[in-house]
Design an enzyme around this catalytic site. Structure first.
Site, PDB file in Angstrom:
ATOM      1  N   PHE A 163     -23.773  -8.831  -8.683  1.00 37.55           N
ATOM      2  CA  PHE A 163     -23.955  -7.500  -8.087  1.00 37.55           C
ATOM      3  C   PHE A 163     -25.421  -7.282  -7.674  1.00 37.55           C
ATOM      4  CE2 PHE A 163     -24.976  -3.091  -9.898  1.00 37.55           C
ATOM      5  CZ  PHE A 163     -25.002  -2.480  -8.652  1.00 37.55           C
ATOM      6  N   ASP A 196     -26.311 -20.038  -9.011  1.00 37.93           N
ATOM      7  CA  ASP A 196     -25.348 -19.218  -9.758  1.00 37.93           C
ATOM      8  C   ASP A 196     -24.192 -20.103 -10.214  1.00 37.93           C
ATOM      9  OD1 ASP A 196     -23.250 -17.125 -10.318  1.00 37.93           O
ATOM     10  OD2 ASP A 196     -24.791 -15.811  -9.505  1.00 37.93           O
ATOM     11  N   ASN A 197     -23.672 -19.850 -11.412  1.00 40.30           N
ATOM     12  CA  ASN A 197     -22.498 -20.626 -11.864  1.00 40.30           C
ATOM     13  C   ASN A 197     -21.189 -19.882 -11.587  1.00 40.30           C
ATOM     14  OD1 ASN A 197     -22.435 -18.640 -13.774  1.00 40.30           O
ATOM     15  ND2 ASN A 197     -22.483 -19.989 -15.557  1.00 40.30           N
ATOM     16  N   THR A 233     -19.492 -14.589 -13.347  1.00 36.75           N
ATOM     17  CA  THR A 233     -19.100 -13.216 -12.988  1.00 36.75           C
ATOM     18  C   THR A 233     -19.430 -12.907 -11.526  1.00 36.75           C
ATOM     19  OG1 THR A 233     -21.221 -12.394 -13.826  1.00 36.75           O
ATOM     20  CG2 THR A 233     -19.333 -12.217 -15.307  1.00 36.75           C
ATOM     21  N   GLY A 234     -20.200 -13.753 -10.900  1.00 29.49           N
ATOM     22  CA  GLY A 234     -20.571 -13.527  -9.496  1.00 29.49           C
ATOM     23  C   GLY A 234     -19.487 -14.019  -8.566  1.00 29.49           C
ATOM     24  N   LEU A 285     -31.909 -13.460 -13.032  1.00 27.66           N
ATOM     25  CA  LEU A 285     -30.892 -12.415 -13.223  1.00 27.66           C
ATOM     26  C   LEU A 285     -29.590 -13.026 -13.736  1.00 27.66           C
ATOM     27  CD1 LEU A 285     -32.893 -11.147 -10.997  1.00 27.66           C
ATOM     28  CD2 LEU A 285     -30.964  -9.810 -10.272  1.00 27.66           C
ATOM     29  N   SER A 334     -27.111 -13.703 -15.940  1.00 27.24           N
ATOM     30  CA  SER A 334     -26.447 -13.400 -17.209  1.00 27.24           C
ATOM     31  C   SER A 334     -25.328 -12.418 -16.914  1.00 27.24           C
ATOM     32  CB  SER A 334     -27.434 -12.736 -18.180  1.00 27.24           C
ATOM     33  OG  SER A 334     -26.736 -12.061 -19.212  1.00 27.24           O
ATOM     34  N   TYR A 361     -25.936 -10.143 -26.316  1.00 24.21           N
ATOM     35  CA  TYR A 361     -26.633  -9.685 -25.103  1.00 24.21           C
ATOM     36  C   TYR A 361     -27.991  -9.073 -25.476  1.00 24.21           C
ATOM     37  CZ  TYR A 361     -27.171  -7.246 -20.574  1.00 24.21           C
ATOM     38  OH  TYR A 361     -27.611  -6.794 -19.352  1.00 24.21           O
TER      39      TYR A 361
END
Ligand code: NAD
Ligand code: UDP
Length: 314
Positions: A13, A33-34, A37-38, A73, A75, A145
């Site tokens: 996001f 990015d893995n 969640t993206g 960013l 996580s 977290y």
């Protein structure tokens, strides 16, 4: 001057908005990015851009590339997602941070870590100032977290003390806007999606807990200012000091969508912070930054985004 900038977590996001802003400034952007969640959809327009490169990579593993600036960013950020695999969350913020700090050291690149208001835990000081050390459970469901972000902050300052890495820390308060995933699980996206689909609005507990909601464009402006500021490393709060109860948010969303959804109450999750509001005096003084977009305006933009995504007629 054109720079090469690494955005770890750039398909998420916030990361996707940051990539757009950096490309608009004329820089080359490498998004790593893995995709846990993206989503590639967030990068749809960027993938065709000549200055944009996407690399599927997990920051838990070291990476070698050339960059002038690095933003970490990467996580999961929604409690639902970061609790799904707490060990991976911890690794992203600690091992991932370490790997990217090593890369900054090698490249003499400036570094920025996306920390969070969660480092204040269930705060006993209100509003939260940067000097407050927090009230955090080390063994609760949110600890993977909260504690990994705290450890990430420690790594940033120690890489600076030991190796002179220009590592900066921003503490981000609840941020919302387009490119949030409909199934993300955070409160603003949940309420908007529920309202648009005519489903019950799920308020956890009595809804008396408060949050301060910041529109994504304000945050991106703040992040860019922190990276650009010379001799400024934070930690600095970036958030909108407007404070609302979760019930107030539910009512605002119902009104703004014209929804006939009713409110239902669900159990309050463990260790859910009771209140949260940033003190932004430091950001105002050092960066000349403050948020410009009030919640009512930001909700209208975010509702329009979800209407389009979910193909719901206005
Ligand atoms: P998001 O879940 O949408 O984005 C996170 C991105 O990081 C995703 O694309 C995900 O696939 C990627 N990622 C996760 N682990 C990874 C790994 N090990 N390797 C590579 N990529 C990985 O969340 P967001 O809201 O965009 O948050 C971005 C950052 O900002 C996170 O670090 C989060 O902790 C921080 N933050 C966000 C908020 C907020 O309200 N949005 C508040 C405080 C802090
Ligand atoms: N919340 C809620 N209903 C939802 C999702 C969240 O009432 O469907 C509440 C949650 O309990 C918390 C607040 O909204 O008090 C913010 O939750 P979110 O997950 O967005 O972020 P947090 O600040 O807790 O990390």
């Amino acid at each position: 001057m054109q720079k090469t900038i690494l955005v770890a977590g750039g398909a998420g996001f916030l990361g996707s908005h940051l990539c757009v802003a950096l490309l608009e400034q004329g820089h080359k952007v490498i998004c790593v990015d893995n995709l846990v969640t993206g989503r590639k959809e967030n990068l749809e327009k960027l993938l065709k851009h000549p200055n944009f490169v996407f690399k599927k990579h997990d920051v838990i593993k070291p990476i070698t590339l050339k960059a002038d600036e690095i933003y970490h960013l990467a996580s999961p950020a929604s409690p639902v997602h970061y609790q799904k695999n707490p060990l991976a969350t911890f690794q992203a913020n600690v091992w991932g941070c370490w790997n990217l700090l090593e890369l900054s050291k090698k490249n003499k690149a400036k570094f920025l870590f996306a920390s969070t208001s969660e480092i204040y835990g269930d705060p006993l000081v209100h509003p939260q100032i940067e000097g407050y050390w927090g009230n955090v459970n080390t063994i609760g469901v949110r600890s993977c977290y909260d504690e990994s972000k705290r450890a990430g902050e420690t790594l940033c300052v120690d890489f600076r003390r030991m190796y002179g890495v220009e590592a900066k820390i921003v503490r981000i308060f609840n941020t919302y806007g387009p490119n949030m995933d409909a199934g993300d699980g955070r409160v603003v996206s949940n309420f908007i999606v529920q309202a648009l689909q005519g489903k019950p609005i799920t308020v956890y507990g009595q809804g008396k807990q408060t949050r301060s909601f910041q529109y994504v464009d304000d945050l991106v402006t703040g992040i860019l200012k922190v990276m650009a500021a010379s001799n400024f490393y934070g930690p600095v709060n970036l958030g909108n000091p407007g404070e609302f109860t979760i019930m107030e948010l539910a009512e605002k969303v119902i009104k703004a969508t014209g929804s006939r959804s009713r409110i239902v109450h669900k159990p309050l999750p463990q260790d859910d912070p009771k209140q949260r509001k940033p003190d932004i005096a430091l950001a105002k003084k050092t960066l000349g930054w403050e948020p410009k977009i009030p919640l009512s305006d930001g909700l209208v933009k975010t509702i329009a985004y979800f209407q389009k995504r979910l193909k719901i007629k206005a």
